[in-house]
Design a protein around this motif. Structure first.
Motif, PDB file in Angstrom:
ATOM      1  N   GLN A   1       0.841  -1.195   0.000  1.00  0.00           N
ATOM      2  CA  GLN A   1       0.000   0.000   0.000  1.00  0.00           C
ATOM      3  C   GLN A   1       0.877   1.246   0.000  1.00  0.00           C
ATOM      4  OE1 GLN A   1      -2.559   1.241   3.563  1.00  0.00           O
ATOM      5  NE2 GLN A   1      -4.090   0.383   2.166  1.00  0.00           N
ATOM      6  N   ILE A   2       0.438   2.248  -0.767  1.00  0.00           N
ATOM      7  CA  ILE A   2       1.129   3.525  -0.830  1.00  0.00           C
ATOM      8  C   ILE A   2       0.187   4.593  -0.293  1.00  0.00           C
ATOM      9  CG2 ILE A   2       2.357   5.182  -2.274  1.00  0.00           C
ATOM     10  CD1 ILE A   2       3.638   2.433  -2.364  1.00  0.00           C
TER      11      ILE A   2
ATOM     12  N   VAL B   1      -5.732  16.531  -6.148  1.00  0.00           N
ATOM     13  CA  VAL B   1      -5.811  15.167  -5.640  1.00  0.00           C
ATOM     14  C   VAL B   1      -6.297  14.216  -6.733  1.00  0.00           C
ATOM     15  CG1 VAL B   1      -7.049  13.663  -4.028  1.00  0.00           C
ATOM     16  CG2 VAL B   1      -6.136  15.861  -3.248  1.00  0.00           C
ATOM     17  N   THR B   2      -7.319  14.617  -7.458  1.00  0.00           N
ATOM     18  CA  THR B   2      -7.850  13.782  -8.541  1.00  0.00           C
ATOM     19  C   THR B   2      -6.787  13.529  -9.596  1.00  0.00           C
ATOM     20  OG1 THR B   2     -10.087  14.649  -8.187  1.00  0.00           O
ATOM     21  CG2 THR B   2      -9.636  13.609 -10.311  1.00  0.00           C
ATOM     22  N   ALA B   3      -6.084  14.584  -9.993  1.00  0.00           N
ATOM     23  CA  ALA B   3      -5.043  14.435 -11.013  1.00  0.00           C
ATOM     24  C   ALA B   3      -3.919  13.530 -10.534  1.00  0.00           C
ATOM     25  CB  ALA B   3      -4.490  15.814 -11.382  1.00  0.00           C
ATOM     26  N   LEU B   4      -3.567  13.631  -9.263  1.00  0.00           N
ATOM     27  CA  LEU B   4      -2.500  12.796  -8.710  1.00  0.00           C
ATOM     28  C   LEU B   4      -2.895  11.323  -8.730  1.00  0.00           C
ATOM     29  CD1 LEU B   4       0.177  12.402  -7.241  1.00  0.00           C
ATOM     30  CD2 LEU B   4      -0.982  12.991  -5.095  1.00  0.00           C
ATOM     31  N   ILE B   5      -4.096  11.024  -8.305  1.00  0.00           N
ATOM     32  CA  ILE B   5      -4.536   9.627  -8.282  1.00  0.00           C
ATOM     33  C   ILE B   5      -4.662   9.079  -9.700  1.00  0.00           C
ATOM     34  CG2 ILE B   5      -6.421   8.081  -7.623  1.00  0.00           C
ATOM     35  CD1 ILE B   5      -6.862   9.974  -5.210  1.00  0.00           C
ATOM     36  N   GLU B   6      -5.172   9.871 -10.603  1.00  0.00           N
ATOM     37  CA  GLU B   6      -5.267   9.433 -11.997  1.00  0.00           C
ATOM     38  C   GLU B   6      -3.885   9.127 -12.557  1.00  0.00           C
ATOM     39  OE1 GLU B   6      -7.398  12.580 -13.891  1.00  0.00           O
ATOM     40  OE2 GLU B   6      -9.383  11.766 -13.372  1.00  0.00           O
TER      41      GLU B   6
ATOM     42  N   GLY C   1       0.293   2.467 -13.272  1.00  0.00           N
ATOM     43  CA  GLY C   1       0.179   1.061 -12.895  1.00  0.00           C
ATOM     44  C   GLY C   1      -0.033   0.819 -11.418  1.00  0.00           C
ATOM     45  N   ILE C   2      -0.231   1.884 -10.630  1.00  0.00           N
ATOM     46  CA  ILE C   2      -0.526   1.722  -9.206  1.00  0.00           C
ATOM     47  C   ILE C   2      -2.017   1.944  -9.034  1.00  0.00           C
ATOM     48  CG2 ILE C   2       0.015   2.477  -6.860  1.00  0.00           C
ATOM     49  CD1 ILE C   2       2.617   3.642  -7.919  1.00  0.00           C
ATOM     50  N   GLY C   3      -2.771   0.853  -8.979  1.00  0.00           N
ATOM     51  CA  GLY C   3      -4.223   0.949  -8.923  1.00  0.00           C
ATOM     52  C   GLY C   3      -4.725   1.650  -7.677  1.00  0.00           C
ATOM     53  N   ALA C   4      -5.918   2.225  -7.781  1.00  0.00           N
ATOM     54  CA  ALA C   4      -6.495   2.946  -6.643  1.00  0.00           C
ATOM     55  C   ALA C   4      -6.674   2.040  -5.437  1.00  0.00           C
ATOM     56  CB  ALA C   4      -7.833   3.565  -7.047  1.00  0.00           C
ATOM     57  N   GLU C   5      -6.879   0.746  -5.670  1.00  0.00           N
ATOM     58  CA  GLU C   5      -7.052  -0.193  -4.552  1.00  0.00           C
ATOM     59  C   GLU C   5      -5.766  -0.355  -3.749  1.00  0.00           C
ATOM     60  OE1 GLU C   5      -5.192  -2.457  -7.805  1.00  0.00           O
ATOM     61  OE2 GLU C   5      -6.896  -1.063  -7.724  1.00  0.00           O
TER      62      GLU C   5
ATOM     63  N   VAL D   1     -10.204   5.479  -4.398  1.00  0.00           N
ATOM     64  CA  VAL D   1      -9.470   5.138  -3.174  1.00  0.00           C
ATOM     65  C   VAL D   1     -10.467   4.731  -2.088  1.00  0.00           C
ATOM     66  CG1 VAL D   1      -7.986   6.052  -1.345  1.00  0.00           C
ATOM     67  CG2 VAL D   1      -7.545   6.657  -3.740  1.00  0.00           C
ATOM     68  N   THR D   2     -10.135   3.700  -1.327  1.00  0.00           N
ATOM     69  CA  THR D   2     -11.032   3.235  -0.263  1.00  0.00           C
ATOM     70  C   THR D   2     -10.346   3.134   1.098  1.00  0.00           C
ATOM     71  OG1 THR D   2     -10.587   0.914  -0.787  1.00  0.00           O
ATOM     72  CG2 THR D   2     -12.484   1.938  -1.869  1.00  0.00           C
ATOM     73  N   THR D   3      -9.107   3.601   1.218  1.00  0.00           N
ATOM     74  CA  THR D   3      -8.411   3.634   2.507  1.00  0.00           C
ATOM     75  C   THR D   3      -8.009   5.067   2.804  1.00  0.00           C
ATOM     76  OG1 THR D   3      -7.532   1.389   2.266  1.00  0.00           O
ATOM     77  CG2 THR D   3      -6.444   2.822   3.853  1.00  0.00           C
ATOM     78  N   VAL D   4      -8.430   5.561   3.970  1.00  0.00           N
ATOM     79  CA  VAL D   4      -8.171   6.952   4.345  1.00  0.00           C
ATOM     80  C   VAL D   4      -7.505   6.990   5.712  1.00  0.00           C
ATOM     81  CG1 VAL D   4      -9.189   9.219   4.771  1.00  0.00           C
ATOM     82  CG2 VAL D   4     -10.196   7.698   3.032  1.00  0.00           C
ATOM     83  N   ASP D   5      -6.384   7.687   5.822  1.00  0.00           N
ATOM     84  CA  ASP D   5      -5.703   7.884   7.095  1.00  0.00           C
ATOM     85  C   ASP D   5      -6.392   9.005   7.868  1.00  0.00           C
ATOM     86  OD1 ASP D   5      -3.985   6.162   5.808  1.00  0.00           O
ATOM     87  OD2 ASP D   5      -2.216   7.444   5.990  1.00  0.00           O
ATOM     88  N   ALA D   6      -6.475   8.853   9.169  1.00  0.00           N
ATOM     89  CA  ALA D   6      -7.053   9.895  10.013  1.00  0.00           C
ATOM     90  C   ALA D   6      -6.545   9.720  11.433  1.00  0.00           C
ATOM     91  CB  ALA D   6      -8.583   9.842   9.978  1.00  0.00           C
TER      92      ALA D   6
END
Length: 317
Positions: A178-179, A193-198, A204-208, A233-238
């Motif tokens: 995980q990254i 944020v959207t542009a970075l994830i895209e 090749g680093i999937g959102a999962e 993305v489905t994992t969020v740090d808090a």
């Protein structure tokens, strides 16, 4: 009221960083017993991944000098995961000796922060992490990598997306499962944020495989989180109660508060497994130990008017 929105996940995993990233910047040393109770309370509130400590040299982060004692005080639970941050092979040795099964390494997207945080260049830090990750994987450990300063750097300004992708790709190639993309000084906005994830997905680093770690310096953490969820993305740090910052970047204020995140996610009909009332009581309790109100807006809103989020009236675990 729960009103779902299209294009969002049904469930989000919250990666709780309060005991490590939240407390590491506290100047007053928090007793081990309080830290252990904090972790237990968080687990009792339904958080299943709780980053507990770091095996960094005590001279760098005195607050976390008690890593072994804390892990020894924690009850082992089959339902809770307790990752720890390791900076180098010596840190990994200590983690393995204490039964840690999940670790994280902490890289930087910028040279300035790499120098200040790790006393190395970006390339030198990646070379340092390579044997750590290799050995951890050989021992069956799960490995996460943080990439800090992904949106901006206080010394270098805006950080090019391709630089972040390059560092993240190297860590993924080394075998990190995980990254976590960290907006360490909280300057990012949803479009960025959207542009970075895209760009990550295109590389090749999937959102999962991604997590996001937002600081709320400019009040953008929740908006940026929503953008990340829309991008898959489905994992969020808090951090419970919104505590924390970064000892090597003075402009880095508190993390996204776990309570604020849970309020938004539950309002969107997204499952988290977290009991918000128990979580708020936990953060009020920790605010009392720290001697100041919680910066979390939800903790403040749900706290008695006379305590300002400083003390807990909830039952202990």
């Amino acid at each position: 009221m729960r009103v779902p929105m299209e294009g969002l996940p049904e469930r989000v995993t919250i990666y709780e960083v309060g005991p490590r990233d939240g407390l590491q910047n506290e100047k007053t040393i928090v007793p081990v017993a309080d830290k252990a109770e904090f972790v237990v309370r968080l687990a009792d509130a339904g958080l299943r991944t709780i980053e507990t400590t770091s095996f960094v040299h005590p001279a760098w982060v005195p607050q976390l000098a008690d890593a072994e004692d804390l892990l020894g005080a924690l009850p082992r639970s089959p339902s809770a995961r307790y990752p720890a941050l390791v900076p180098n092979e010596r840190g990994l040795d200590r983690a393995l000796a204490n039964g840690v099964t999940e670790i994280a390494v902490f890289a930087s997207a910028t040279e300035s922060f790499a120098r200040r945080n790790l006393n190395r260049t970006v390339e030198e830090s990646l070379a340092m992490f390579a044997p750590v990750i290799e050995r951890a994987l050989a021992d069956g450990l799960w490995v996460r990598a943080y990439v800090s300063m992904v949106c901006g750097d206080p010394w270098e300004g805006e950080v090019p997306i391709d630089r972040v992708v390059s560092v993240a790709s190297r860590l993924a190639e080394l075998g990190c499962s995980q990254i976590s993309l960290g907006d360490t000084i909280g300057v990012g906005t949803p479009g960025q944020v959207t542009a970075l994830i895209e760009a990550m997905v295109a590389a090749g680093i999937g959102a999962e495989r991604l997590a996001v770690h937002f600081h709320d310096t400019y009040g953008q953490a929740l908006a940026n989180t929503l953008a990340a969820l829309r991008a898959g993305v489905t994992t969020v740090d808090a951090s419970a109660g919104g505590i924390g910052g970064c000892p090597y970047a003075e402009s880095a204020t508190g993390n996204l508060a776990t309570e604020d995140l849970v309020w938004m996610l539950h309002g969107l009909g997204i499952e988290t497994g977290v009991d918000l009332d128990r979580l708020v009581a936990t953060s009020r309790w920790m605010a009392g130990r720290l001697g100041r109100p919680s910066p979390s807006r939800v903790v403040q809103a749900l706290s008695p008017a006379d305590d300002g989020g400083r003390t807990s009236t909830g039952a202990s675990t």
